[in-house]
Design a protein around this motif. Structure first.
Motif, PDB file in Angstrom:
ATOM      1  N   THR A 799     -45.297  -5.639 -20.733  1.00  0.00           N
ATOM      2  CA  THR A 799     -44.048  -5.307 -20.028  1.00  0.00           C
ATOM      3  C   THR A 799     -43.063  -6.471 -20.090  1.00  0.00           C
ATOM      4  O   THR A 799     -41.873  -6.291 -20.387  1.00  0.00           O
ATOM      5  CB  THR A 799     -44.338  -4.932 -18.565  1.00  0.00           C
ATOM      6  OG1 THR A 799     -45.229  -3.815 -18.541  1.00  0.00           O
ATOM      7  CG2 THR A 799     -43.053  -4.579 -17.830  1.00  0.00           C
ATOM      8  N   LYS A 803     -39.427  -6.731 -22.150  1.00  0.00           N
ATOM      9  CA  LYS A 803     -38.165  -7.035 -21.459  1.00  0.00           C
ATOM     10  C   LYS A 803     -37.462  -8.231 -22.088  1.00  0.00           C
ATOM     11  O   LYS A 803     -36.230  -8.251 -22.239  1.00  0.00           O
ATOM     12  CB  LYS A 803     -38.431  -7.312 -19.981  1.00  0.00           C
ATOM     13  CG  LYS A 803     -38.791  -6.074 -19.172  1.00  0.00           C
ATOM     14  CD  LYS A 803     -39.021  -6.453 -17.707  1.00  0.00           C
ATOM     15  CE  LYS A 803     -39.306  -5.214 -16.858  1.00  0.00           C
ATOM     16  NZ  LYS A 803     -39.535  -5.558 -15.428  1.00  0.00           N
ATOM     17  N   ARG A 808     -35.363  -4.249 -22.064  1.00  0.00           N
ATOM     18  CA  ARG A 808     -35.693  -2.988 -21.406  1.00  0.00           C
ATOM     19  C   ARG A 808     -37.187  -2.928 -21.099  1.00  0.00           C
ATOM     20  O   ARG A 808     -37.986  -3.664 -21.684  1.00  0.00           O
ATOM     21  CB  ARG A 808     -35.296  -1.792 -22.268  1.00  0.00           C
ATOM     22  CG  ARG A 808     -36.120  -1.615 -23.539  1.00  0.00           C
ATOM     23  CD  ARG A 808     -35.738  -0.331 -24.270  1.00  0.00           C
ATOM     24  NE  ARG A 808     -36.468  -0.170 -25.533  1.00  0.00           N
ATOM     25  CZ  ARG A 808     -37.662   0.395 -25.636  1.00  0.00           C
ATOM     26  NH1 ARG A 808     -38.293   0.837 -24.553  1.00  0.00           N
ATOM     27  NH2 ARG A 808     -38.256   0.512 -26.821  1.00  0.00           N
ATOM     28  N   THR A 809     -37.533  -2.039 -20.192  1.00  0.00           N
ATOM     29  CA  THR A 809     -38.937  -1.797 -19.856  1.00  0.00           C
ATOM     30  C   THR A 809     -39.541  -0.860 -20.911  1.00  0.00           C
ATOM     31  O   THR A 809     -38.883   0.101 -21.320  1.00  0.00           O
ATOM     32  CB  THR A 809     -39.051  -1.153 -18.470  1.00  0.00           C
ATOM     33  OG1 THR A 809     -38.428  -2.013 -17.522  1.00  0.00           O
ATOM     34  CG2 THR A 809     -40.502  -0.933 -18.092  1.00  0.00           C
TER      35      THR A 809
END
Length: 851
Positions: A799, A803, A808-809
């Motif tokens: 994760t 990012k 972004r996730t």
């Protein structure tokens, strides 16, 4: 036969020579073809002679013909030698590289069949200036401010820019694409203005800000960031042809002080210096500062540094291998190319050897422009790059240096006296070791200066070499004495180290009171000078003369007058060229796609009204670039998504109307800088001398200070103390040693400058991302950062990495896949697995491209 003048002019912009019903005229449709392919032999040959005694520069001269008879028989293409020779490819000659197209030949045939019409009555003598048709070409027209179009449905309009674009789309049945999502827009804007990826905290703050002006404030923050000047300064450095070396030959001598110009450009962009002032300083900063250039104030230094713009072209005149006349001519020619393509959007250099074949730029205009720069680039009294440096040392610093040198000289005298004592004492000890009968003679030899010793004395000394005690051999006899002398010498060196460091400016200046004559070169050959040419501007742009020298200033004032003409607000090209470049860097293509050529061979503007409106807005706003950025970036055109659509692809496959955003790959520097930013290694230090480059063991050019042994083998690296992680903007630009990683991703070679970058997709790029030592090292650093900040949980690691790399996730599928890859590795391979995972992210299209 001729057509009414106004009717003929109307044909130029609206009629196509490909339409069989179009009335054709010599001036509008035939002359441009003949100018390109025939004038050089039949009217404008260098020796002034007409091949075959045929002049094709007027319709009546074609009808009159030459040695073989009439070249044109009105109404009868089959009997017209001009047409017949073109069809048979007998003319132009076989050695001509570019021949008329079938369409051009057919246009000439139809013109003949229509009666060989002229637009107006022809003059008695052949005109040498631009024709009426050439003067009507779009880029030579004054900039006007059209009203933004009114639209029935303006719900998507955010700025006047949108009105111009939507009105153009309407004819094709198109409209804007939906807005991009917030992450895409954030990433797009951040890269556009800073050249770096958004940080996780910036992403979180932007996504959490639901206010209506959140995006506007984001743009404002980036415009105020120091990284803005680095990003947009790099764009201008391409135009200027910035390099830290002279180029020209394999020596590629370094330019030790060119970096000051780079820093000036960055500071100017960050301060949003008005572009008219920015241009004037670069073309004539030395004429804005009072010579002699001594005891300079900071503002004066900055103004002088700006003239480095005119010193950026390759310069081999300092090379011992250079043929000076040719090398000097090349420097001036390259400078004119940089100025003309960068500020005028015209290829003036094509008129160096003959009249421009496509644009209305006669050869004399090239030399009129050359005369503007020759007081500084005087071919008859040339100054090499080293001779052009301007010292920054002040009188106070020179006085201080003299005092320090006097102190050090006193220590030198002390050392010399002790040295003489030590040597004399040692000689006496050595004389005791030789037979008595030779001692006095050897003492006499020792006291005789070396250059005055006779052959007999030299022979005697050779028989008793131990008596030949010198400063270099004293340590062999008395190490303690040698050590004492070294301490004294070190003390002198320490004193001298306190001297103020002498630094220099890489600048353009003139020799006061010396203004050389500029001569037109026959066929562009500097060994064949002809008529004297006065300074001036291009005839097609008004033929403005450069005022005679102002007696109140010691310089010629020519460049300053030229710069003021360019930026007077009435010039039809300068503002258009600048805003078109800004548009190009935001949308990946300019309104004119050839930013350095607005002429006949260049692209036509996709939206001429929008280009003029932006140019006028730019000058009305005080020539400031930041408001133009915001105007563009807050438009719907900029904020729309990049997704393709079959209807749009069919109606406008090249996206000239901007019905969607263009996807683009990051520039070479941004790829490297982004890897450093994501890995956490980026050093944001600004300004100063460039970070050096060198060849590694396999010949790749990498960041590092050269460290070779006597055999030329690479030795242990010399520490750069973190400078190796600075932005690519600060890495040394050697023309012969482009950083290999940047070169692979299309960083330009400055020969002499770069009008627009190209972007390739080739196999070596993938191989570099797999094997390059820098990429591998940053992948490892990236992995260490992820483990340090996310801990050992695979899902948390994936994760965070996502990012950092993509702002972004990850989706559930992406996160699960990444975590599964990491989790299945054994404990002793987890670090390697995370490194490989991070490398995969850095090598992905989502990292390398912005949509």
């Amino acid at each position: 036969m001729r057509l009414p003048f106004l009717f003929a002019l109307a044909l130029i912009g609206s009629a196509s020579a490909g339409d069989e019903k179009t009335p054709l005229t010599y001036e509008a449709h035939v002359r441009p073809i003949l100018k390109t392919h025939c004038f050089q032999c039949h009217g404008e040959s260098a020796d002034g002679k007409l091949k075959g005694k045929l002049d094709v520069r007027l319709r009546r001269l074609l009808v009159k013909g030459g040695k073989s008879g009439p070249a044109v028989v009105p109404g009868k293409r089959g009997e017209s030698l001009l047409y017949q020779n073109l069809v048979k490819a007998e003319m132009p000659p076989e050695d001509v590289t570019k021949r008329p197209t079938k369409q051009e030949i057919e246009a000439i045939g139809r013109w003949i069949d229509q009666g060989a019409v002229t637009a107006r009555e022809e003059p008695e003598a052949v005109p040498h200036g631009p024709t009426a048709e050439e003067l009507t070409f779009w880029c030579f027209q004054p900039i006007r401010r059209p009203d933004p179009p009114k639209l029935e449905d303006d719900g998507r309009v955010r700025t006047p820019i949108d009105r111009f674009l939507l009105a153009a789309m309407k004819s094709k049945g198109l409209s804007f694409s939906p807005d991009a999502d917030r992450i895409a827009l954030l990433r797009r804007a951040t890269f556009d203005l800073t050249g770096l990826p958004p940080k996780p905290d910036e992403v979180a703050a932007f996504l959490a800000d639901e206010s209506s002006d959140a995006y506007d404030r984001l743009v404002d923050r980036h415009l105020a960031s120091p990284a803005y000047g680095e990003r947009w300064g790099r764009h201008w450095l391409d135009v200027a042809g910035y390099a830290d070396s002279e180029g020209y030959d394999e020596r590629d001598a370094e330019r030790k002080w060119a970096w000051r110009y780079r820093d000036y450009v960055i500071r100017s962009h960050n301060a949003d210096k008005p572009f008219d002032r920015f241009i004037q300083e670069q073309l004539a900063g030395d004429e804005l500062v009072e010579p002699p250039y001594a005891n300079l104030k900071p503002a004066e230094i900055d103004t002088l540094v700006a003239t480095g713009f005119l010193r950026m072209g390759p310069d081999g005149t300092g090379s011992p291998n250079a043929e000076q006349i040719v090398a000097r001519n090349q420097v001036v020619g390259d400078t004119i190319k940089i100025v003309s393509t960068g500020l005028l959007g015209l290829t003036v250099g094509c008129a160096q050897c003959h009249n421009h074949r496509y644009d209305p730029i006669p050869q004399v205009d090239y030399y009129r422009m050359r005369a503007v720069f020759e007081p500084a680039y005087d071919g008859t009294d040339w100054r090499t790059p080293a001779q052009r440096l301007v010292s920054l040392t002040t009188d106070a610093e020179r006085k201080k240096s003299a005092q320090i040198e006097a102190e050090a000289a006193g220590v030198d005298r002390e050392r010399e006296a002790k040295q003489a004592q030590f040597i004399a004492a040692t000689v006496e000890k050595e004389l005791l070791k030789v037979p008595d009968e030779y001692r006095e003679a050897l003492r006499w030899v020792h006291e005789t200066p070396r250059t005055d010793r006779s052959p007999l004395q030299l022979a005697l000394l050779k028989e008793h070499p131990s008596v030949n005690v010198t400063p270099g051999s004293l340590y062999l006899y008395d190490q303690k004495a040698a050590d004492e002398l070294k301490k004294i010498a070190d003390r002198a060196s320490q004193i001298r180290a306190k001297k103020p460091l002498e630094e220099f400016l890489h600048a353009m200046t003139e020799v006061p009171g010396k203004i050389p004559e500029t001569r037109l070169f026959n066929r562009g050959d500097p060994n064949q000078p002809k008529d004297v040419v006065p300074p001036g501007t291009l005839q097609v742009l008004g033929n403005a003369p450069i005022a005679a020298r102002d007696a109140s200033i010691p310089t010629s004032g020519r460049r300053l007058a030229f710069a003021r003409w360019l930026t007077d607000g009435k010039h039809p090209l300068t503002a258009r060229v600048i805003v078109n470049r800004a548009w190009m860097h935001h949308f990946e293509q300019g309104i004119v796609r050839t930013p350095g050529d607005f002429g006949a061979l260049g692209d036509r503007p996709s939206n001429p009204d929008l280009l003029d409106w932006l140019a006028d807005e730019f000058t009305r706003g005080g020539w400031r670039l930041k408001p133009i950025h915001k105007l563009i970036m807050t438009s719907t055109a900029y904020r729309q998504a990049s997704r393709r659509d079959p209807r749009g692809e069919s109606a406008d496959p090249e996206n000239r109307l901007l019905w969607r955003m263009n996807v683009h790959r990051l520039e070479a520097e941004s790829i490297r800088d982004s890897m450093l930013a994501v890995s956490g290694a980026l050093n944001v230090k600004m300004f100063g001398p460039p970070v050096p480059v060198m060849a590694d063991e396999v010949g790749q050019i990498v960041v590092g200070r050269e460290n070779l042994d006597g055999e030329g083998k690479v030795q242990a690296p010399i520490p750069l103390n973190g400078d190796e992680f600075r932005r690519s903007l600060y890495v040394q630009v050697r023309r012969s040693r482009l950083l290999s990683m940047l070169e692979c991703f299309d960083v330009p070679v400055m020969e002499p400058n770069c009008e627009a970058r190209s972007f390739s997709t080739v196999a070596p790029q993938a191989l570099l991302l797999m094997n390059n030592t820098f990429v591998l090292a940053q992948s490892e650093q990236f992995a260490k950062r992820v483990r340090r900040e996310a801990g050992d949980d695979p899902m948390a690691q994936v994760t965070l990495a996502w990012k950092l790399a993509f702002a972004r996730t990850p989706t559930t599928q992406e996160a699960n896949g990444g975590a599964a890859f990491l989790a299945k590795m054994s404990a002793d391979k987890k670090d390697a697995a995370l490194t490989r995972f991070c490398q995969a992210l850095l090598s992905s299209n989502e990292f390398l491209y912005v949509d």
